[in-house]
Design a protein around this motif. Structure first.
Motif, PDB file in Angstrom:
ATOM      1  N   ALA A 246     100.982  55.980  31.529  1.00  0.00           N
ATOM      2  CA  ALA A 246     100.421  54.963  30.993  1.00  0.00           C
ATOM      3  C   ALA A 246      98.955  54.875  31.792  1.00  0.00           C
ATOM      4  O   ALA A 246      98.790  54.954  32.880  1.00  0.00           O
ATOM      5  CB  ALA A 246     100.953  53.717  31.222  1.00  0.00           C
ATOM      6  N   TRP A 247      97.710  54.498  30.936  1.00  0.00           N
ATOM      7  CA  TRP A 247      96.453  54.849  31.312  1.00  0.00           C
ATOM      8  C   TRP A 247      96.305  53.903  32.640  1.00  0.00           C
ATOM      9  O   TRP A 247      95.410  54.106  33.387  1.00  0.00           O
ATOM     10  CB  TRP A 247      95.575  54.313  30.389  1.00  0.00           C
ATOM     11  N   TRP A 248      96.727  52.600  32.577  1.00  0.00           N
ATOM     12  CA  TRP A 248      96.551  51.585  33.619  1.00  0.00           C
ATOM     13  C   TRP A 248      97.086  52.053  34.812  1.00  0.00           C
ATOM     14  O   TRP A 248      96.631  51.506  36.030  1.00  0.00           O
ATOM     15  CB  TRP A 248      97.138  50.266  33.266  1.00  0.00           C
ATOM     16  N   ALA A 249      98.134  52.971  34.890  1.00  0.00           N
ATOM     17  CA  ALA A 249      98.748  53.319  35.951  1.00  0.00           C
ATOM     18  C   ALA A 249      97.608  54.112  36.994  1.00  0.00           C
ATOM     19  O   ALA A 249      97.804  54.266  38.269  1.00  0.00           O
ATOM     20  CB  ALA A 249      99.938  54.329  36.040  1.00  0.00           C
ATOM     21  N   TYR A 250      96.664  54.604  36.490  1.00  0.00           N
ATOM     22  CA  TYR A 250      95.577  55.489  37.315  1.00  0.00           C
ATOM     23  C   TYR A 250      94.605  54.513  37.833  1.00  0.00           C
ATOM     24  O   TYR A 250      93.978  54.951  38.963  1.00  0.00           O
ATOM     25  CB  TYR A 250      94.597  56.280  36.237  1.00  0.00           C
ATOM     26  N   GLY A 251      94.601  53.219  37.436  1.00  0.00           N
ATOM     27  CA  GLY A 251      93.814  52.099  38.076  1.00  0.00           C
ATOM     28  C   GLY A 251      94.495  51.650  39.561  1.00  0.00           C
ATOM     29  O   GLY A 251      93.819  51.176  40.164  1.00  0.00           O
ATOM     30  N   LEU A 252      95.668  51.689  39.696  1.00  0.00           N
ATOM     31  CA  LEU A 252      96.579  51.516  40.778  1.00  0.00           C
ATOM     32  C   LEU A 252      96.132  51.729  41.980  1.00  0.00           C
ATOM     33  O   LEU A 252      95.709  51.224  43.121  1.00  0.00           O
ATOM     34  CB  LEU A 252      98.115  51.530  40.602  1.00  0.00           C
ATOM     35  N   PRO A 253      95.755  53.075  42.347  1.00  0.00           N
ATOM     36  CA  PRO A 253      95.328  53.687  43.556  1.00  0.00           C
ATOM     37  C   PRO A 253      93.887  53.122  43.654  1.00  0.00           C
ATOM     38  O   PRO A 253      93.327  53.221  44.831  1.00  0.00           O
ATOM     39  CB  PRO A 253      95.486  55.428  43.422  1.00  0.00           C
ATOM     40  N   VAL A 254      93.194  53.236  42.405  1.00  0.00           N
ATOM     41  CA  VAL A 254      91.513  52.601  42.647  1.00  0.00           C
ATOM     42  C   VAL A 254      91.600  51.341  43.483  1.00  0.00           C
ATOM     43  O   VAL A 254      90.788  50.966  44.374  1.00  0.00           O
ATOM     44  CB  VAL A 254      90.822  52.541  41.312  1.00  0.00           C
ATOM     45  N   LEU A 255      92.447  50.459  42.832  1.00  0.00           N
ATOM     46  CA  LEU A 255      92.562  49.092  43.400  1.00  0.00           C
ATOM     47  C   LEU A 255      93.174  48.929  44.976  1.00  0.00           C
ATOM     48  O   LEU A 255      92.390  48.223  45.816  1.00  0.00           O
ATOM     49  CB  LEU A 255      93.451  48.195  42.639  1.00  0.00           C
ATOM     50  N   GLY A 256      93.827  49.929  45.076  1.00  0.00           N
ATOM     51  CA  GLY A 256      94.424  49.989  46.477  1.00  0.00           C
ATOM     52  C   GLY A 256      93.379  50.603  47.469  1.00  0.00           C
ATOM     53  O   GLY A 256      93.126  50.226  48.561  1.00  0.00           O
ATOM     54  N   THR A 257      92.692  51.564  47.130  1.00  0.00           N
ATOM     55  CA  THR A 257      91.542  52.131  47.713  1.00  0.00           C
ATOM     56  C   THR A 257      90.295  51.101  48.181  1.00  0.00           C
ATOM     57  O   THR A 257      90.032  50.837  49.331  1.00  0.00           O
ATOM     58  CB  THR A 257      90.950  53.221  46.951  1.00  0.00           C
ATOM     59  N   LEU A 258      90.062  50.204  47.183  1.00  0.00           N
ATOM     60  CA  LEU A 258      89.028  49.093  47.146  1.00  0.00           C
ATOM     61  C   LEU A 258      89.581  48.041  48.368  1.00  0.00           C
ATOM     62  O   LEU A 258      89.019  47.429  49.230  1.00  0.00           O
ATOM     63  CB  LEU A 258      88.578  48.395  46.146  1.00  0.00           C
ATOM     64  N   SER A 259      91.106  47.808  48.175  1.00  0.00           N
ATOM     65  CA  SER A 259      91.543  46.878  49.108  1.00  0.00           C
ATOM     66  C   SER A 259      91.577  47.409  50.705  1.00  0.00           C
ATOM     67  O   SER A 259      91.225  46.795  51.767  1.00  0.00           O
ATOM     68  CB  SER A 259      93.202  46.526  49.011  1.00  0.00           C
ATOM     69  N   LEU A 260      91.779  48.757  50.916  1.00  0.00           N
ATOM     70  CA  LEU A 260      91.751  49.387  52.263  1.00  0.00           C
ATOM     71  C   LEU A 260      90.198  49.491  52.446  1.00  0.00           C
ATOM     72  O   LEU A 260      90.087  49.168  53.811  1.00  0.00           O
ATOM     73  CB  LEU A 260      92.349  50.705  52.074  1.00  0.00           C
ATOM     74  N   ALA A 261      89.397  49.647  51.729  1.00  0.00           N
ATOM     75  CA  ALA A 261      87.868  49.623  52.139  1.00  0.00           C
ATOM     76  C   ALA A 261      87.411  48.332  52.730  1.00  0.00           C
ATOM     77  O   ALA A 261      86.753  48.106  53.515  1.00  0.00           O
ATOM     78  CB  ALA A 261      86.942  50.157  50.970  1.00  0.00           C
ATOM     79  N   LEU A 262      88.029  47.286  52.022  1.00  0.00           N
ATOM     80  CA  LEU A 262      87.671  45.698  52.381  1.00  0.00           C
ATOM     81  C   LEU A 262      88.139  45.547  53.750  1.00  0.00           C
ATOM     82  O   LEU A 262      87.415  45.221  54.626  1.00  0.00           O
ATOM     83  CB  LEU A 262      88.064  44.949  51.256  1.00  0.00           C
ATOM     84  N   ALA A 263      89.269  45.954  54.001  1.00  0.00           N
ATOM     85  CA  ALA A 263      90.132  45.660  55.273  1.00  0.00           C
ATOM     86  C   ALA A 263      89.347  46.649  56.386  1.00  0.00           C
ATOM     87  O   ALA A 263      89.125  45.954  57.537  1.00  0.00           O
ATOM     88  CB  ALA A 263      91.749  46.263  55.266  1.00  0.00           C
ATOM     89  N   THR A 264      89.027  47.828  56.102  1.00  0.00           N
ATOM     90  CA  THR A 264      88.320  48.503  57.003  1.00  0.00           C
ATOM     91  C   THR A 264      87.099  47.994  57.543  1.00  0.00           C
ATOM     92  O   THR A 264      86.424  47.980  58.808  1.00  0.00           O
ATOM     93  CB  THR A 264      87.707  49.970  56.192  1.00  0.00           C
ATOM     94  N   LEU A 265      86.161  47.361  56.622  1.00  0.00           N
ATOM     95  CA  LEU A 265      84.715  46.706  57.011  1.00  0.00           C
ATOM     96  C   LEU A 265      85.157  45.444  57.752  1.00  0.00           C
ATOM     97  O   LEU A 265      84.428  45.093  58.681  1.00  0.00           O
ATOM     98  CB  LEU A 265      84.024  46.524  55.752  1.00  0.00           C
ATOM     99  N   LEU A 266      86.094  44.537  57.393  1.00  0.00           N
ATOM    100  CA  LEU A 266      86.541  43.314  57.932  1.00  0.00           C
ATOM    101  C   LEU A 266      87.000  43.758  59.476  1.00  0.00           C
ATOM    102  O   LEU A 266      86.621  43.100  60.395  1.00  0.00           O
ATOM    103  CB  LEU A 266      87.736  42.704  57.408  1.00  0.00           C
TER     104      LEU A 266
END
Length: 309
Positions: free
Chosen positions: A164-184
């Motif tokens: 499914a096309w939306w499954a490719y967005g899951l690691p993108v969201l996870g990566t943005l979540s980790l980037a936010l945690a990294t900067l915090l």
């Protein structure tokens, strides 16, 4: 130059060289252990639902660290615990569920590793509003070269299939979540907390989050077979203790841009793990991509961060 300066000179250079060697060894261990997480999830997902795996990975990790966190570290304060719980929700629950769900839905492991290793670009995207910093032109060039190397190394595994096309967005969201945690994590005064304390709190808070979807998947009790138990131990001791501990340790010794750029090597290393454990074929594209990524990493690592404030 005085005689005192001359006497001190031979001791300064070896000290800097040793520090560089330690940093390189730290970053090498980080790449290997970080890559092991993708392989561990792939292995364990054949034996149990994905959120049950993430629940027991986080719970086992947190419980092992709990005695050390309570007895060996400084006294835990409420605001410090709350901040680490926030990091656990972002860096553990958000990131892990993003890439693990993508793998479970059939997104190729190499593609997942590629997407999550766009972390330097996500960090750069969030650095200006959060830290008042951006990447220099040299760092951008190095990041793009590193990304090009990852594309070369991972290109053979990027078949879309029937996912499914939306499954490719899951690691993108996870990566943005980790980037936010990294900067915090980088800008917070809570950095003084020992790694084993912060990792314990983050793992336990992530386990509490994972318990809810695991219950809806069918329950929270572990699967009592050797494959599931072995997969959980692999994920807890290598992909959690080693990878996340080294990740936060590297953040304290270096910049977010350098640490996240080092992770550009994880897709090729992930393929090496897959070859050793599952017999997946290697390719010349991986070797070429690895060399290109190394060039990009060197450029990013040697560049000074920009101050955009």
């Amino acid at each position: 130059m005085t005689s005192t300066d001359l006497a001190a000179l031979p001791y300064r250079r070896p000290g800097r060289f040793r520090a560089l060697v330690v940093l390189v060894l730290l970053e090498t261990a980080l790449v290997v252990s970080w890559s092991a997480g993708f392989i561990g999830v792939r292995f364990a997902s054949d034996h149990a639902p994905i959120f049950l795996i993430l629940l027991w990975r986080s719970l086992v990790s947190g419980l092992v660290l709990l005695p050390f966190a309570l007895l060996m570290g400084p006294k835990l304060r409420g605001k410090d615990i709350a901040f680490q719980m926030l990091l656990g929700a972002l860096a553990m629950a958000g990131y892990l569920s993003g890439f693990a769900l993508a793998i479970s839905f059939g997104v190729p492991t190499g593609l997942v590793a590629l997407i999550t290793d766009m972390l330097p670009l996500a960090v750069a995207f969030l650095s200006w509003p959060m830290l008042g910093q951006g990447l220099t032109g040299r760092q951008w060039i190095g990041s793009l070269i590193g990304l090009a190397g990852v594309l070369i190394a991972s290109g053979w595994s990027l078949g879309l299939g029937n996912v499914a096309w939306w499954a490719y967005g899951l690691p993108v969201l996870g990566t943005l979540s980790l980037a936010l945690a990294t900067l915090l994590q980088k800008r917070s005064p809570v950095n003084a907390m020992p790694v084993y304390q912060s990792l314990c709190i983050q793992c336990l808070s992530a386990a509490a989050i994972f318990a809810v979807p695991a219950w809806h998947e069918g329950g929270v009790l572990p699967v009592m077979n050797a494959s599931f138990i072995g997969g959980i131990l692999w994920l807890a001791f290598i992909a959690t203790f080693a990878a996340w501990g080294l990740y936060y340790l590297a953040l304290r010794k270096s910049s977010p841009a350098r640490v996240t750029a080092i992770l550009y090597l994880s897709p090729p290393v992930t393929m090496i793990w897959a070859f050793l454990m599952f017999g997946e074929p290697l390719s010349w594209a991986m070797a070429a991509g690895l060399l290109v990524s190394l060039v990009g990493i060197v450029i990013v690592a040697r560049a000074r961060p920009a101050d955009c404030s």
